[in-house]
Scaffold this active site. Structure first.
Site, PDB file in Angstrom:
ATOM      1  N   ARG A  82       1.352  -0.938   0.121  1.00 32.01           N
ATOM      2  CA  ARG A  82      -0.046   0.320  -0.433  1.00 32.01           C
ATOM      3  C   ARG A  82       1.219   1.105  -0.091  1.00 32.01           C
ATOM      4  O   ARG A  82       1.368   1.405   1.051  1.00 32.01           O
ATOM      5  CB  ARG A  82      -0.828   0.266   1.096  1.00 32.01           C
ATOM      6  N   GLU A 128     -12.567   4.321   0.060  1.00 36.10           N
ATOM      7  CA  GLU A 128     -12.588   5.070   1.911  1.00 36.10           C
ATOM      8  C   GLU A 128     -12.847   6.248   1.668  1.00 36.10           C
ATOM      9  O   GLU A 128     -13.026   7.013   3.025  1.00 36.10           O
ATOM     10  CB  GLU A 128     -11.198   4.391   2.809  1.00 36.10           C
ATOM     11  N   ASP A 153     -11.819   5.616   8.618  1.00 35.62           N
ATOM     12  CA  ASP A 153     -11.544   6.419   6.806  1.00 35.62           C
ATOM     13  C   ASP A 153     -12.383   6.979   6.674  1.00 35.62           C
ATOM     14  O   ASP A 153     -13.132   8.391   6.643  1.00 35.62           O
ATOM     15  CB  ASP A 153     -10.461   6.499   6.245  1.00 35.62           C
ATOM     16  N   ASP A 193      -4.547   2.588  14.055  1.00 35.50           N
ATOM     17  CA  ASP A 193      -3.489   3.226  12.632  1.00 35.50           C
ATOM     18  C   ASP A 193      -4.433   4.659  13.116  1.00 35.50           C
ATOM     19  O   ASP A 193      -4.885   4.953  13.772  1.00 35.50           O
ATOM     20  CB  ASP A 193      -3.659   2.599  10.951  1.00 35.50           C
TER      21      ASP A 193
END
Length: 724
Positions: A339, A431, A459, A631
């Site tokens: 990613r 997202e 998100d 995260d």
């Protein structure tokens, strides 16, 4: 201070330049001068386009802010949708189409199963996730709460045979459910052997019986009459019955079975983004070097565990004897995506000809693909892709123009590195709200290379709050999850993916289970993901992957996709409904304070590790001391939520400051056992992490799309500079 070297027209952090020139390029058919000239050309060409896209985001949000302020007292949904179309937030859909992605590895196209996401900055974690392609069901059950600690089955320091038998019984139930015998039960099995090219199971030391579906046994290891392993296959996932009557567990088992090994995390996202804290050239090289080791298959990590020195390496492939002759070789490791960073951030690791930090997403694309050429060219002992593909997940894109830019970026990287067109495959993370409502058109822009879409509540909710910040106070976070937009969003993602031809070609994914210590709840909750038509879903650990793999035996995802592909499309008006608090005046002072406590504690618990230790993802205890894998997505929703309540007067600035002060004490106490932890409460006014947490809230309204990265990076860089 960062020391730079000149590479073509770029100034490159010496650490990064040396890594590229001395570790990455020597084995590739690209010389240093050629690479840096190409890189400079790429940045010169695309950095201005990147900047224009970010300006377009700001323009759209500023227009929307003004419209919401003007209409918040007389809000009309139809007028709102009309305005979204007028400003280009919502675009017209084109004709139907099917994706045409080619050369996709089976783990993505044909296998449904768990997906891990892991910070690439941590070599040990990266290897653990890579090796989670295969997992011990016995270990996953014994070490988690899936087996309750009741009636003598507690987890003890020494092996508990009562708990062990519960594990064995659970595993036998699994075999009976998905690999049933023609007669009898695996519980009563006293021996396994291969006879006349099929599995025969001795039951209660009587005559042997075969499987109800003999084709489910596809191979074995050892001697046919006394196999050490039996290879089974169901829903395109493999299960290995491990047999060793001399082992500690096998000698207590009447069939000599010592374990069941499940094919689990068939894919893993090696993360450069939300789960890492990479703010400069030194940090980026740490990430890139581990990615290089993974692409070459030679990454190693030595560490201490339980007083012993251990070395982790990538697992070898697994070879079995096929029932009908020859061998079956199965991939020993999870198929790896990486990613990259999104379009927003820049990084001081590289300075362009005009003296600007370069867009980090462009840097990641060029360097991560360059590194992956080691895999494409077979330069290491192990392989990732067998189809000549590099898999990159692209996060935090807003709408079709940004997806088109990612496609252009990948085109240019392929050209500059001499790769065939569409060697780079893309995963589009659904997202951001403007991507959700335009998902079909986003997919259209990358239809020749797309292999992945997914949903992510955290998100997505953070963007939901920021986008509609001025309309009114949002509902408490727990209530937001129950509102119409979230189910519509989840269904819409699957509906659009199937309509665009993802079945058998690409992954449709679901989000993370964030509580790694609560696997029993996960086993109940995540069973719904395969049933929704999603052929992968995120899990927080290798054990979580092994357990979640059982859900893909319970449900054949591709059958589900065939059943639901023609259902009515989810209603976009539900997706565009805004999760406002229905009656803010009804919220009690206690409810408001509880919400603030929960958000502030979560922010501080994460930020203090990010800023002080450079840890981008870890198990952080929440306000109830339940460990959550967190995260930056967690941070985004919590900071935006407090910011929104401040904006609409549900709380005061002083109340928020007082809450953070109290929660700092809680977080300090939760980290008391960490010898490297520095208490925030020793000097709150000068504590960098505490000040960063406050800024995330009090400056949250002005942060682009409510992202936390700009502030986190600035404070982390500040702390690193102070430490030099």
């Amino acid at each position: 201070m960062t020391h730079y070297s000149t590479q073509s027209s770029l100034k490159v952090d010496q650490i990064l330049a040396q890594f590229i020139n001395q570790e990455v390029l020597p084995d590739l058919p690209i010389n240093s001068e050629q690479f840096w000239q190409s890189f400079a050309q790429l940045i010169s060409e695309l950095a201005p386009v990147n900047q224009q896209l970010l300006k377009a985001r700001s323009t759209i949000q500023a227009d929307l802010d003004q419209w919401l302020l003007k209409h918040k007292d007389k809000f009309d949904h139809a007028d709102y949708v009309k305005h979204l179309k007028a400003i280009g937030y919502l675009v017209d859909e084109g004709q139907d189409f099917q994706i045409t992605t080619q050369n996709v590895d089976d783990e993505i196209a044909l296998q449904a199963g768990p997906q891990l996401v892991v910070p690439t900055s941590n070599a040990r974690f990266a290897l653990n996730a890579t090796n989670a392609r295969w997992g011990s069901l016995y270990d996953a059950l014994y070490g988690t709460d899936v087996i309750p600690e009741t009636e003598g089955a507690a987890q003890t320091t020494a092996y508990n045979p009562v708990r062990g038998q519960r594990v064995i019984d659970y595993a036998r139930d699994f075999l009976d459910q998905h690999f049933p015998l023609a007669q009898g039960s695996h519980h009563d099995a006293t021996g396994y052997q291969i006879n006349q090219q099929q599995l025969m199971v001795e039951v209660n030391k009587q005559a042997a019986v075969g499987l109800k579906d003999p084709s489910q046994c596809v191979g074995y290891s050892g001697e046919a009459t006394r196999p050490s392993a039996v290879l089974l296959k169901h829903n395109d996932l493999h299960v290995v019955i491990e047999i060793d009557p001399t082992s500690a567990i096998g000698q207590t088992d009447k069939a000599g079975i010592k374990d069941l090994t499940l094919e689990a995390a068939v894919t893993t996202i090696q993360d450069f983004e939300d789960s890492v804290a990479a703010v400069d050239g030194d940090d980026k090289v740490g990430v890139y070097r581990n990615w290089l080791g993974l692409m070459r298959g030679d990454l190693t990590e030595t560490f201490e565990k339980a007083g012993k020195t251990m070395t982790r390496v990538a697992a070898d492939d697994r070879t079995f004897t096929a029932l009908h002759g020859g061998n079956i070789t199965l991939h020993g490791r999870s198929l790896l995506f990486c990613r990259n960073v999104g379009h927003l951030m820049t990084n001081p690791a590289i300075i362009d000809a005009e003296g600007n930090e370069v867009p980090e997403g462009i840097m990641d694309a060029m360097i991560s693909v360059l590194i992956a050429m080691h895999d494409l060219n077979g330069l290491g002992p192990l392989r990732n892709s067998r189809t000549g593909s590099v898999y990159i997940v692209k996060p935090k894109m807003h709408g079709p123009e940004e997806a088109a830019f990612a496609n252009t970026l990948f085109n240019r990287v392929e050209d500059l590195l001499g790769l065939p067109r569409h060697s780079i495959k893309i995963g589009v993370m659904d997202e951001e709200r403007r991507t959700t409502v335009n998902l079909k058109e986003c997919i259209r822009q990358v239809k020749h290379r797309i292999v992945f879409i997914n949903t992510g509540f955290l998100d997505r909710t953070g963007d939901e709050i920021h986008t509609s910040m001025h309309l009114g106070p949002m509902a408490p976070k727990a209530d937001i999850k129950t509102m119409p937009w979230i189910n519509a969003y989840e269904n819409w993602n699957v509906d659009i993916g199937l309509a665009c031809g993802f079945a058998g070609k690409a992954q449709i994914g679901k989000g993370m289970w964030a509580m790694p210590d609560e696997m029993a709840k996960m086993m109940t909750s995540k069973a719904d993901h395969p049933k929704s038509g999603a052929n992968c879903a995120w899990v927080p650990s290798p054990n979580g992957a092994t357990l979640h793999a059982m859900h893909y035996h319970q449900t054949n995802v591709f059958d589900v996709q065939a059943q639901i592909k023609d259902r009515p499309l989810a209603d976009i008006n539900d997706i565009l409904s805004i999760p406002l608090c229905t009656d803010p005046a009804a919220l009690t002072a206690e409810q408001i304070q509880h919400e603030l406590d929960n958000n502030a504690q979560g922010i501080l618990g994460y930020v203090v590790r990010w800023i002080d230790h450079g840890v981008g993802c870890s198990k952080v205890p929440d306000i109830n001391h339940v460990g959550l894998m967190e995260d930056r997505a967690t941070l985004r929703i919590s900071s935006q939520h407090i910011c929104n309540w401040l904006e609409h007067g549900l709380c005061s600035e002083q109340q928020v400051k007082d809450t953070f002060t109290r929660m700092a004490k809680v977080v300090d106490q939760q980290n008391a056992a960490d010898a490297n932890y520095q208490n925030m409460t020793d000097d709150l006014h000068n504590n960098t992490a505490f000040q960063a947490a406050l800024d995330l809230v009090f400056k949250g309204k002005e942060q682009p799309s409510g992202y936390t990265e700009p502030l986190l990076h600035a404070y982390r860089l500040k702390l690193k500079q102070q430490s030099k």
